[in-house]
Design a protein around this motif. Structure first.
Motif, PDB file in Angstrom:
ATOM      1  N   ALA A 248      -0.212  14.806   6.910  1.00 45.38           N
ATOM      2  CA  ALA A 248       1.765  13.969   5.739  1.00 45.38           C
ATOM      3  C   ALA A 248       3.174  14.868   5.777  1.00 45.38           C
ATOM      4  O   ALA A 248       3.247  14.107   5.106  1.00 45.38           O
ATOM      5  CB  ALA A 248       0.610  13.675   4.355  1.00 45.38           C
TER       6      ALA A 248
ATOM      7  N   ASP B  35       3.361  10.973   1.139  1.00 45.69           N
ATOM      8  CA  ASP B  35       3.635  11.781   2.443  1.00 45.69           C
ATOM      9  C   ASP B  35       4.486  12.958   1.426  1.00 45.69           C
ATOM     10  O   ASP B  35       4.959  13.060   0.567  1.00 45.69           O
ATOM     11  CB  ASP B  35       5.160  10.256   3.356  1.00 45.69           C
TER      12      ASP B  35
ATOM     13  N   SER C 213      -0.044  14.177  -4.101  1.00 45.61           N
ATOM     14  CA  SER C 213       0.654  13.776  -4.057  1.00 45.61           C
ATOM     15  C   SER C 213       1.119  13.270  -5.216  1.00 45.61           C
ATOM     16  O   SER C 213       0.553  12.924  -6.579  1.00 45.61           O
ATOM     17  CB  SER C 213       0.259  12.286  -3.231  1.00 45.61           C
TER      18      SER C 213
ATOM     19  N   ASP D  20      -9.045  13.884   1.559  1.00 46.28           N
ATOM     20  CA  ASP D  20      -8.998  12.914   0.943  1.00 46.28           C
ATOM     21  C   ASP D  20      -8.328  12.640  -0.165  1.00 46.28           C
ATOM     22  O   ASP D  20      -7.904  12.257  -1.034  1.00 46.28           O
ATOM     23  CB  ASP D  20      -9.696  11.938   1.788  1.00 46.28           C
TER      24      ASP D  20
ATOM     25  N   MET E  38       0.889  -1.058  -0.091  1.00 43.00           N
ATOM     26  CA  MET E  38       0.096  -0.019   0.196  1.00 43.00           C
ATOM     27  C   MET E  38       0.615   0.501  -0.091  1.00 43.00           C
ATOM     28  O   MET E  38       2.052   1.113   0.495  1.00 43.00           O
ATOM     29  CB  MET E  38      -0.903  -0.119   0.806  1.00 43.00           C
ATOM     30  N   ASN E  39       0.261   2.055  -0.479  1.00 43.58           N
ATOM     31  CA  ASN E  39       1.397   3.650  -1.005  1.00 43.58           C
ATOM     32  C   ASN E  39       0.949   4.440   0.018  1.00 43.58           C
ATOM     33  O   ASN E  39      -0.414   4.610   0.339  1.00 43.58           O
ATOM     34  CB  ASN E  39       0.608   3.721  -1.913  1.00 43.58           C
ATOM     35  N   LYS E  40       1.809   4.750   1.231  1.00 45.55           N
ATOM     36  CA  LYS E  40       1.417   6.109   2.018  1.00 45.55           C
ATOM     37  C   LYS E  40       1.394   7.272   1.050  1.00 45.55           C
ATOM     38  O   LYS E  40       2.794   7.326   0.815  1.00 45.55           O
ATOM     39  CB  LYS E  40       2.196   6.279   3.253  1.00 45.55           C
TER      40      LYS E  40
END
Length: 253
Positions: A31, A5, A228, A221, A1-3
């Motif tokens: 973030a 950042d 990102s 969200d 899973m990509n978080k």
């Protein structure tokens, strides 16, 4: 899973002192991004005063309808911190059919919802180009950029114009690594939507396929995603976050 950042990134958020804008500020800061809130007031309710408890968040007073001031403020912020992410959340919701809309209401709505988006977009792009490392620009649109709403002539017109503006700017600057997109909320619980009474809110929820109004966090969200690297190949799009409301007439079962 990509978080997601965003450490090392700096974001500006117009209209970031309340409602959806404030939720976006919290999300970006959580973030890892540093955030400059640009708004007419530091906060609109006591619940939003804690935004500035985070040392990564600063406030600058700004009326987005004042083009010269937008140019000056963005230049100052870009010189001090750079601009990697720009979220345009400042908005104005005034009601009225065409015959009920006076000149001042029309002009004020366009000044904030359309001119303000133009000014902030222009300065964001200007400084992202000068920095030479691309960037992410996300505007907060509306479901009423896609369709009309009885009694909101100026608002729907402004949001429709801003949506097409997003497409145009994305086309012009995609080759420079600048992603320009929008998030189009449906009915969301904020101070702005307090113009609807309880009965109307229940009716609108019943017309929505998932049966709910949205939250500011759900909009934030979507903004986070578009801000990102996960959205690097997305240009000129508007993500509808509306519980399915724009899909069409919903027949309750």
């Amino acid at each position: 899973m990509n978080k997601i950042d965003l450490s090392g990134k700096h974001a500006v958020v117009t209209g970031g002192s309340s409602g959806i804008g404030a939720a976006v500020v919290r999300a970006l800061a959580s973030a890892g991004a540093s955030v400059t809130v640009m708004a007419r007031k530091r906060y609109h309710s006591a619940g939003d005063s804690e935004l500035y408890d985070d040392p990564k968040v600063e406030f600058i007073e700004l009326d987005v309808s004042d083009g010269k001031t937008v140019t000056r403020v963005f230049a100052d912020v870009a010189a001090r911190k750079g601009i990697d992410i720009s979220v345009l959340a400042a908005g104005l919701l005034l009601s009225g059919k065409v015959l009920d809309t006076d000149d001042e209401t029309w002009r004020r709505t366009m000044a904030v919802n359309l001119d303000g988006v133009f000014y902030a977009t222009r300065e964001s792009i200007r400084h992202m180009m000068a920095q030479g490392r691309g960037g992410k620009l996300v505007s907060i649109g509306s479901i009423f950029g896609y369709r009309g709403c009885q009694g909101f002539a100026a608002y729907c017109t402004s949001k429709g114009g801003a949506l097409n503006f997003t497409r145009q700017v994305a086309m012009d600057y995609a080759a420079h690594g600048i992603n320009v997109n929008a998030v189009a909320p449906g009915f969301v619980h904020t101070a702005m939507t307090d113009i609807y009474d309880k009965e109307m809110k229940e009716t609108l929820a019943a017309q929505t396929p998932n049966g709910k109004w949205g939250t500011s966090q759900q909009i934030a969200d979507a903004v986070m995603f578009l801000s990102s690297s996960l959205a690097d190949h997305i240009h000129g799009q508007s993500i509808l976050v509306d519980g399915g409301w724009t899909l069409g007439v919903f027949a309750q079962r």
